[in-house]
Motif scaffolding. Sequence first.
Motif: not given
Length: 137
Positions: A1-26
């Motif tokens: 997995m490249t750096h860019d792929e890892m950053m994209s995966l992590l960023a999408n995971t955080l965006a999804d978590a923020a979508g469920h829990a809200g931005c501030l809790p994340i």
Amino acid sequence: MTHDEMMSLLANTLADAAGHAGCLPILDCFSPHPGEEVTVSIPMCDDTVDIVLEDPDFPHEWEELLENSGADTMGDLVDYLCYCSQNNISLAISPEDEEKLYATLIDVCYENMSYDRQVDFWRHVLETNSLVCEVKE
């Protein structure tokens, strides 16, 4: 997995978590580099800079501040808050209300960003350990 792929995966995971829990809790539990301070600002971009201030439901205690700012949009208000901060001008609200104000503005802006912008926001956080986002034209 490249750096860019890892950053994209992590960023999408955080965006999804923020979508469920809200931005501030994340944000409250987020530190990409433990032990280092994370700088926080209101995430402004072309999705958020034009938010009309009449749209969000702000508490009554902030009416005077909003009136004094002369701001019509979120971008205007953030410019005013930055000006006050840089010139040591008091916002004439309690420290608790000031904390709530910034938290509310962060939340309102984040919720008004497109999903792609939210992913870009988290990718920026991961790569810079900073929540300070420049206005994007």
